[in-house]
Design a protein around this motif. Structure first.
Motif, short mmCIF file in Angstrom:
data_model
loop_
_atom_site.label_atom_id
_atom_site.label_comp_id
_atom_site.label_asym_id
_atom_site.label_seq_id
_atom_site.Cartn_x
_atom_site.Cartn_y
_atom_site.Cartn_z
N GLU A 1 -76.98 -88.75 -47.13
CA GLU A 1 -77.32 -89.06 -45.75
C GLU A 1 -78.19 -90.31 -45.70
N ALA A 2 -78.04 -91.09 -44.63
CA ALA A 2 -78.87 -92.27 -44.42
C ALA A 2 -80.25 -91.82 -43.96
N ALA A 3 -81.28 -92.20 -44.69
CA ALA A 3 -82.63 -91.74 -44.40
C ALA A 3 -83.08 -92.15 -43.01
N GLU A 4 -82.75 -93.42 -42.57
CA GLU A 4 -83.23 -93.89 -41.27
C GLU A 4 -82.58 -93.12 -40.12
N GLU A 5 -81.35 -92.60 -40.32
CA GLU A 5 -80.70 -91.83 -39.27
C GLU A 5 -81.39 -90.47 -39.08
N VAL A 6 -81.75 -89.83 -40.18
CA VAL A 6 -82.44 -88.54 -40.09
C VAL A 6 -83.81 -88.73 -39.46
N VAL A 7 -84.52 -89.80 -39.86
CA VAL A 7 -85.83 -90.09 -39.27
C VAL A 7 -85.68 -90.39 -37.77
N GLU B 1 -82.39 -102.38 -46.84
CA GLU B 1 -81.08 -101.94 -47.28
C GLU B 1 -80.88 -100.46 -46.93
N LEU B 2 -79.63 -100.05 -46.89
CA LEU B 2 -79.29 -98.67 -46.58
C LEU B 2 -79.77 -97.76 -47.71
N MET C 1 -79.34 -84.81 -49.34
CA MET C 1 -80.19 -83.85 -48.61
C MET C 1 -79.35 -83.02 -47.67
N ASP C 2 -79.96 -81.95 -47.18
CA ASP C 2 -79.42 -81.20 -46.06
C ASP C 2 -80.06 -81.80 -44.82
N SER D 1 -92.73 -93.62 -42.22
CA SER D 1 -92.20 -94.63 -43.15
C SER D 1 -91.34 -93.97 -44.20
N VAL D 2 -90.36 -94.73 -44.67
CA VAL D 2 -89.48 -94.29 -45.76
C VAL D 2 -89.36 -95.44 -46.74
N LYS D 3 -89.47 -95.15 -48.00
CA LYS D 3 -89.29 -96.16 -49.03
C LYS D 3 -88.69 -95.54 -50.28
#
Length: 523
Positions: A367-373, A396-397, A402-403, A431-433
């Protein structure tokens, strides 16, 4: 009571000394009787002109009988010497003198002495082996009796009562037992045998000092002014202390000491077994209560979901039909928020019951982290539009296994927690990194609120734990949201932690999710 016990022990010592002197005289008389009898028979053989070898055999028989009927090597050894000298004095020329005329008599005397000593030694050794076998049999019988009695004991004090009764019978003394509780602390009273059919309870002057004295024990027992104390050690802690009066303890022989240690071990096993049974019973009761609680929570939560969904839907529809300037708009909005809070609580309860039952199933996908956030922030912004949430994501993507539904719930819970503790004008950021070194994704939720009390940090992820130092205007909670976050993140193989932001006010929650199957737990 103490003076009477001391008098009884001193009387027993004096009595035992008198008995010992009588036994020595009696055994000496038996030895001399055998030797005089052998001399009389030898005299008859001498008158009949039988050879000296026959007379020597009679003396050997006397030595053998002495070793057979008298314990110990002492009388056997002296009967051997006396038999040899009697034979030399009475039946070797010159008669009635300790001298001989021929070398053959000297050889006969030496052979007879050696034969008598060997015979006495072998006979005494065989007798002692028989006595040891009898003692061993008596020990096994006593231990078997104690074990049978301990099996029927109802509790720890019943075990102590049974043990001191058996040990008192073995030692002929009034033995006591002090029990320790489950935390390894001595009780205020101990039980003591005061007669074959009666036991009494006596107080301990300073239980804490007694505990320290036993913990600092470096030998087999502690030698006190009134008692010698033998600890009863369990697998993990001290279970009790066997107390034997000072005078009786000094009189114990090796056999009694060995028996005492064996009985203490049997008592320790019985106490350990009882404590283990108690612990199993408590665990089983806790499991049953937890199962009932989980079933009740699930039943209530399922019954609440439908009416809450209806309330939320109706409230949302009324909000869309009402102008914000109207007075009832804020009232409807409050209904919607409270219903949403209850709905989140119900979902958390259901998630918690699934985690506890081991029914939390992960459906992992890239899953794309920014979409879940983004989905989590959209949910919170719809409920709390007065709060602004800043987002920092990689250019970058970033795909994370993850679920998505569960991780979204984690982020919603963390953001909801931040909103509760942050004023509308203060900053909330997500934030996500990617950590290339450790190969995992790092998610963080920061706020600019009052932060976390230092005492709350170690317990913040525990079930139903809520801070006792929160603001009076903070929104209510029951302490399930962070517990659910911890369970979901760990189910993904990651880790989560909470701390105060360094250099600025507010709290920071960081959780990690492994990339490409790399399991990592945050420390």
């Amino acid at each position: 009571m103490n003076y009477i016990s001391k008098f009884i022990v001193k009387y027993r010592i004096f009595k035992n000394q008198s008995i010992s002197i009588k036994i020595i005289f009696a055994r000496t008389g038996i030895m001399l009787a055998f030797l005089f009898g052998a001399s009389a028979i030898g005299y008859i053989f001498h008158v009949m002109s039988l050879p000296e070898a026959d007379i020597a055999i009679v003396y050997l028989l006397a030595v053998l009988l002495t070793a057979r009927f008298i314990d110990g090597y002492f009388f056997g050894f002296w009967s051997s010497l006396l038999a040899a000298f009697f034979f030399n004095f009475l039946f070797m020329e010159p008669y009635y003198a300790f001298s001989v005329n021929t070398h053959s008599y000297i050889i006969t005397f030496i052979v007879m002495l050696i034969t008598a000593l060997i015979t006495s030694t072998l006979t005494t050794h065989a007798r002692q082996n028989a006595i040891k076998a009898q003692e061993h049999e008596a020990e096994m019988k006593a231990l078997y009796t104690l074990t049978n009695r301990l099996t029927d004991a109802a509790d720890i004090h019943d075990i102590a009562s049974t043990a001191i009764r058996t040990i008192s019978d073995m030692l002929g003394s009034n033995v006591g037992c002090l029990c320790f509780d489950e935390n390894g602390k001595p009780e205020n009273t101990f039980i003591q045998q005061c007669s074959p059919a009666k036991q009494i309870w006596r107080e301990i002057s300073d239980p804490e000092e007694f505990r320290l004295r036993i913990e600092g024990l470096r030998t087999g027992c502690h030698k006190g002014g009134e008692f010698y104390d033998w600890p009863v050690y369990g697998k993990e802690t001290t279970l009790g202390v066997i107390r034997i009066s000072k005078e009786a303890a000094k009189m114990m022989n090796r056999t009694q000491v060995r028996m005492l240690h064996a009985m203490i071990e049997s008592t320790a096993l019985a106490m350990d077994r009882f404590r283990a049974a108690q612990q199993r019973q408590k665990i089983n009761e806790a499991i049953v209560q937890e199962r009932y609680r989980g079933n009740l929570l699930r039943a209530i939560s399922h019954d609440l979901r439908t009416p809450l969904a209806g309330i939320m839907g109706t409230a949302e529809m009324l909000l869309n039909m009402t102008v914000q300037d109207e007075r009832q708009y804020n009232l409807i909005k409050g209904i919607y928020r409270d219903a949403d809070w209850l709905h989140s609580l119900v979902e958390n309860i259901l998630s918690l019951t699934r985690v506890q039952d081991g029914k939390l199933v992960l459906h992992k996908q890239q899953e794309a982290a920014e979409e879940v956030v983004g989905a989590a922030i959209l949910h919170i912004s719809r409920l709390h539009p007065e709060h602004e949430i800043s987002v920092t994501v990689p250019d970058e993507l970033l795909l994370v296994p993850m679920d998505a539904k569960l991780i979204r719930q984690v982020l919603i819970n963390l953001l909801d927690n931040a909103v509760k503790h942050t004023a509308p004008q203060d900053e909330i950021s997500v934030s996500v990194k990617k950590d290339n070194k450790e190969n995992y994704a790092v998610f963080s939720v920061c706020d600019n609120g009052e932060g976390i009390e230092t005492a709350d940090i170690p317990n913040i992820f525990e079930m139903f734990y809520t801070s006792k130092t929160r603001r009076s205007d903070a929104q209510r909670g029951v302490g399930l949201g962070l517990t659910i976050c911890d369970a979901i993140v760990k189910a993904h193989g990651g880790g989560i932690k909470a701390n105060n932001r360094p250099g600025s006010p507010g709290a920071e929650f960081i959780f990690t999710l492994p990339l490409e199957g790399n399991d990592h737990e945050l420390q």
